[in-house]
Design a protein around this motif. Sequence first.
Motif, PDB file in Angstrom:
ATOM      1  N   HIS A  17      -5.693  -5.828  -3.303  1.00  0.00           N
ATOM      2  CA  HIS A  17      -4.485  -5.426  -3.052  1.00  0.00           C
ATOM      3  C   HIS A  17      -4.306  -4.995  -1.601  1.00  0.00           C
ATOM      4  O   HIS A  17      -5.476  -4.908  -1.051  1.00  0.00           O
ATOM      5  CB  HIS A  17      -4.256  -4.042  -3.785  1.00  0.00           C
ATOM      6  CG  HIS A  17      -4.374  -4.394  -5.247  1.00  0.00           C
ATOM      7  ND1 HIS A  17      -3.455  -5.107  -6.153  1.00  0.00           N
ATOM      8  CD2 HIS A  17      -5.227  -3.876  -6.104  1.00  0.00           C
ATOM      9  CE1 HIS A  17      -3.805  -5.096  -7.384  1.00  0.00           C
ATOM     10  NE2 HIS A  17      -4.811  -4.269  -7.302  1.00  0.00           N
ATOM     11  N   SER A  18      -3.381  -5.192  -0.905  1.00  0.00           N
ATOM     12  CA  SER A  18      -3.091  -4.863   0.487  1.00  0.00           C
ATOM     13  C   SER A  18      -3.189  -3.410   0.701  1.00  0.00           C
ATOM     14  O   SER A  18      -2.833  -2.522  -0.231  1.00  0.00           O
ATOM     15  CB  SER A  18      -1.750  -5.463   0.996  1.00  0.00           C
ATOM     16  OG  SER A  18      -0.816  -4.578   0.695  1.00  0.00           O
ATOM     17  N   PRO A  19      -3.445  -2.694   1.773  1.00  0.00           N
ATOM     18  CA  PRO A  19      -3.399  -1.302   1.799  1.00  0.00           C
ATOM     19  C   PRO A  19      -2.185  -0.782   1.740  1.00  0.00           C
ATOM     20  O   PRO A  19      -1.962   0.552   1.158  1.00  0.00           O
ATOM     21  CB  PRO A  19      -3.919  -1.205   3.517  1.00  0.00           C
ATOM     22  CG  PRO A  19      -4.470  -2.542   3.929  1.00  0.00           C
ATOM     23  CD  PRO A  19      -3.833  -3.466   2.959  1.00  0.00           C
ATOM     24  N   ALA A  20      -0.883  -1.513   2.357  1.00  0.00           N
ATOM     25  CA  ALA A  20       0.440  -0.931   1.999  1.00  0.00           C
ATOM     26  C   ALA A  20       0.770  -0.945   0.415  1.00  0.00           C
ATOM     27  O   ALA A  20       1.327   0.125   0.042  1.00  0.00           O
ATOM     28  CB  ALA A  20       1.346  -2.061   2.386  1.00  0.00           C
ATOM     29  N   ALA A  21       0.170  -2.034  -0.608  1.00  0.00           N
ATOM     30  CA  ALA A  21       0.491  -2.047  -2.103  1.00  0.00           C
ATOM     31  C   ALA A  21      -0.253  -0.835  -2.516  1.00  0.00           C
ATOM     32  O   ALA A  21       0.344  -0.088  -3.284  1.00  0.00           O
ATOM     33  CB  ALA A  21       0.203  -3.087  -2.419  1.00  0.00           C
ATOM     34  N   LEU A  22      -1.495  -0.333  -2.069  1.00  0.00           N
ATOM     35  CA  LEU A  22      -2.367   0.590  -2.658  1.00  0.00           C
ATOM     36  C   LEU A  22      -1.620   1.907  -2.261  1.00  0.00           C
ATOM     37  O   LEU A  22      -1.749   2.908  -3.022  1.00  0.00           O
ATOM     38  CB  LEU A  22      -3.857   0.672  -2.032  1.00  0.00           C
ATOM     39  CG  LEU A  22      -4.816  -0.467  -2.653  1.00  0.00           C
ATOM     40  CD1 LEU A  22      -5.902  -0.386  -1.867  1.00  0.00           C
ATOM     41  CD2 LEU A  22      -4.940  -0.312  -4.018  1.00  0.00           C
ATOM     42  N   ARG A  23      -1.145   2.197  -0.945  1.00  0.00           N
ATOM     43  CA  ARG A  23      -0.426   3.291  -0.611  1.00  0.00           C
ATOM     44  C   ARG A  23       0.421   3.591  -1.426  1.00  0.00           C
ATOM     45  O   ARG A  23       0.628   4.788  -2.155  1.00  0.00           O
ATOM     46  CB  ARG A  23      -0.201   3.249   0.936  1.00  0.00           C
ATOM     47  CG  ARG A  23       0.705   4.410   1.387  1.00  0.00           C
ATOM     48  CD  ARG A  23       1.434   4.049   2.800  1.00  0.00           C
ATOM     49  NE  ARG A  23       0.355   4.459   3.580  1.00  0.00           N
ATOM     50  CZ  ARG A  23       0.607   5.537   4.576  1.00  0.00           C
ATOM     51  NH1 ARG A  23       1.565   5.773   4.703  1.00  0.00           N
ATOM     52  NH2 ARG A  23      -0.380   5.627   5.282  1.00  0.00           N
ATOM     53  N   LYS A  24       1.247   2.517  -1.755  1.00  0.00           N
ATOM     54  CA  LYS A  24       2.383   2.999  -2.524  1.00  0.00           C
ATOM     55  C   LYS A  24       2.332   3.107  -3.869  1.00  0.00           C
ATOM     56  O   LYS A  24       2.844   3.894  -4.681  1.00  0.00           O
ATOM     57  CB  LYS A  24       3.682   2.051  -2.594  1.00  0.00           C
ATOM     58  CG  LYS A  24       4.001   1.269  -0.930  1.00  0.00           C
ATOM     59  CD  LYS A  24       5.596   1.009  -1.123  1.00  0.00           C
ATOM     60  CE  LYS A  24       5.891   1.332   0.404  1.00  0.00           C
ATOM     61  NZ  LYS A  24       7.426   1.031   0.842  1.00  0.00           N
ATOM     62  N   MET A  36      12.171  11.647   8.246  1.00  0.00           N
ATOM     63  CA  MET A  36      11.771  12.526   7.575  1.00  0.00           C
ATOM     64  C   MET A  36      10.700  11.920   6.553  1.00  0.00           C
ATOM     65  O   MET A  36       9.291  12.348   6.493  1.00  0.00           O
ATOM     66  CB  MET A  36      12.712  13.126   6.456  1.00  0.00           C
ATOM     67  CG  MET A  36      12.272  14.438   6.016  1.00  0.00           C
ATOM     68  SD  MET A  36      11.778  15.781   6.831  1.00  0.00           S
ATOM     69  CE  MET A  36      13.594  16.667   6.913  1.00  0.00           C
ATOM     70  N   ILE A  37      10.662  10.879   5.830  1.00  0.00           N
ATOM     71  CA  ILE A  37      10.179   9.851   5.210  1.00  0.00           C
ATOM     72  C   ILE A  37      10.182   8.655   5.744  1.00  0.00           C
ATOM     73  O   ILE A  37      11.059   7.720   5.637  1.00  0.00           O
ATOM     74  CB  ILE A  37      10.115   9.981   3.776  1.00  0.00           C
ATOM     75  CG1 ILE A  37      10.097  11.367   3.267  1.00  0.00           C
ATOM     76  CG2 ILE A  37       9.030   9.105   3.145  1.00  0.00           C
ATOM     77  CD1 ILE A  37      10.206  11.592   1.822  1.00  0.00           C
ATOM     78  N   HIS A  38       9.106   8.041   6.385  1.00  0.00           N
ATOM     79  CA  HIS A  38       9.240   6.627   6.858  1.00  0.00           C
ATOM     80  C   HIS A  38       9.135   5.381   5.476  1.00  0.00           C
ATOM     81  O   HIS A  38       8.633   6.022   4.555  1.00  0.00           O
ATOM     82  CB  HIS A  38       8.123   6.447   7.666  1.00  0.00           C
ATOM     83  CG  HIS A  38       7.937   4.928   8.496  1.00  0.00           C
ATOM     84  ND1 HIS A  38       7.964   3.683   7.761  1.00  0.00           N
ATOM     85  CD2 HIS A  38       8.793   4.567   9.554  1.00  0.00           C
ATOM     86  CE1 HIS A  38       8.031   2.717   8.583  1.00  0.00           C
ATOM     87  NE2 HIS A  38       8.806   3.185   9.733  1.00  0.00           N
ATOM     88  N   ARG A  39      10.059   4.578   5.819  1.00  0.00           N
ATOM     89  CA  ARG A  39      10.010   3.668   4.636  1.00  0.00           C
ATOM     90  C   ARG A  39       8.577   3.112   4.083  1.00  0.00           C
ATOM     91  O   ARG A  39       8.552   2.897   2.972  1.00  0.00           O
ATOM     92  CB  ARG A  39      10.947   2.414   4.854  1.00  0.00           C
ATOM     93  CG  ARG A  39      10.727   1.646   5.928  1.00  0.00           C
ATOM     94  CD  ARG A  39      11.897   0.716   6.329  1.00  0.00           C
ATOM     95  NE  ARG A  39      11.638   0.026   7.768  1.00  0.00           N
ATOM     96  CZ  ARG A  39      10.990  -1.286   7.895  1.00  0.00           C
ATOM     97  NH1 ARG A  39      10.874  -1.739   6.993  1.00  0.00           N
ATOM     98  NH2 ARG A  39      11.099  -1.636   9.064  1.00  0.00           N
ATOM     99  N   ASP A  40       7.658   2.870   4.919  1.00  0.00           N
ATOM    100  CA  ASP A  40       6.308   2.444   4.532  1.00  0.00           C
ATOM    101  C   ASP A  40       5.682   3.442   3.582  1.00  0.00           C
ATOM    102  O   ASP A  40       4.753   3.270   2.865  1.00  0.00           O
ATOM    103  CB  ASP A  40       5.521   2.390   5.795  1.00  0.00           C
ATOM    104  CG  ASP A  40       5.681   1.310   6.565  1.00  0.00           C
ATOM    105  OD1 ASP A  40       6.524   0.340   6.128  1.00  0.00           O
ATOM    106  OD2 ASP A  40       5.125   1.023   7.700  1.00  0.00           O
ATOM    107  N   ASP A  41       6.265   4.765   3.790  1.00  0.00           N
ATOM    108  CA  ASP A  41       5.600   5.763   2.827  1.00  0.00           C
ATOM    109  C   ASP A  41       6.637   6.442   1.674  1.00  0.00           C
ATOM    110  O   ASP A  41       6.311   7.499   1.178  1.00  0.00           O
ATOM    111  CB  ASP A  41       5.378   7.203   3.545  1.00  0.00           C
ATOM    112  CG  ASP A  41       4.497   6.931   4.991  1.00  0.00           C
ATOM    113  OD1 ASP A  41       3.657   6.117   4.908  1.00  0.00           O
ATOM    114  OD2 ASP A  41       4.517   7.640   5.840  1.00  0.00           O
ATOM    115  N   LEU A  42       7.383   5.529   1.460  1.00  0.00           N
ATOM    116  CA  LEU A  42       8.528   5.822   0.246  1.00  0.00           C
ATOM    117  C   LEU A  42       8.425   4.931  -0.654  1.00  0.00           C
ATOM    118  O   LEU A  42       8.096   3.329  -0.417  1.00  0.00           O
ATOM    119  CB  LEU A  42       9.768   5.577   1.064  1.00  0.00           C
ATOM    120  CG  LEU A  42      10.934   6.231   0.499  1.00  0.00           C
ATOM    121  CD1 LEU A  42      11.144   7.848   0.573  1.00  0.00           C
ATOM    122  CD2 LEU A  42      12.294   5.947   1.392  1.00  0.00           C
TER     123      LEU A  42
END
Length: 373
Positions: free
Chosen positions: A263-270, A362-368
Amino acid sequence: MSERLTRARTVVVKIGSSTLVDAATGSLSAGWLQAFAADVARARARGQDVVVVSSGAIALGRRRLGLAAGALKLEEAQAAAAVGQIELARAWSEALAGHGLTVAQILLTLGDTENRRRYLNARSTLKTLLGMGSIPVINENDTVATAEIRFGDNDRLAARVAGMIEADVLVLLSDIDGLYTANPRTNPQARFIPEVHAITPEIESMAGQAGSDMGSGGMATKIMAARIAMEAGTHMVIANSATPSPLSAIEQGGRCTWFLAPHSPAALRKRWIAGTLSPAGALVIDEGAAGALGQGRSLLPAGVARVEGAFERGDCVIVRDMNGREIARGLVAYGADDARRICRARSAEIEALLGHRGRDEMIHRDDLVLLKG
Ligand code: GLU
């Protein structure tokens, strides 16, 4: 295969002591460094962010201090690192300055990658430096690390750094071109493995205990690094540093072993955000902000009507609409007190309200993560 490297947005490259320091003389391999700097400059010119994890401080310092060959005591290694790190940093700075690149030295301890606040700080400094186009050159802070709490090898340090900044690819440059079923120097039957998709016991058993006077990492620490990197969503590649342009060699399909993260780092984070069991607080947002989120945009302070709970910067919070319905979760860029101060404000007003300039969102879309339904 080569595209994995050229397409990566962020690349971490780890270089071992035996590559940078000539074993016979104990001096820096200046020619290699020059050629490698050109490789880094090429990656930068393509728009890639590059972080270097460089060993070599102890190997350089021990020569300066005239320490005898063989294993060093911890305090000797620490003294050697203190001396050698100066030379190492200068060499990197000069080599990359030749390409108009600015080098930033960062010395990390194991604790810096495990303590949450220090981790977040180190990460944000690294990201700031990358945003400014600099090349962070990282080593373990050997002079203060104690025996029990140190990486001791830069393979695992590099993997933690790659995870920390969500790098797409970690390159471990080594004196071997990849993973073999056995040690190819002693076993003629050893078969080369071009791709690894999971760290199985079988893969682990292929890594012997090799090491040298110069560096600490053998294949075993590289496999441990691969596990750390893959769990963070970072692909790892082991390639030979013997060629003067090792990154170009990988791009051109030269021999190397890829460890592919599923999985990509972005997918794992989400996934991690969505699965947080006990969010620390909540943001209640207005209709306009809810609409913006639905279109994949970030949550701005202006859209936040109310802040609930006590949370710190980086914590996971629930995002609710005015009817009390949970619509998203995300990692908030401000602690609860600051969030209360800036809710309803435009991003341009943040600095005046808080006395320092934080993120616009407040929350970046990468973190949402939006909840479906
Ligand atoms: N941090 C050590 C040094 O710079 C090297 C660790 C390793 O060999 O991986 O000398």
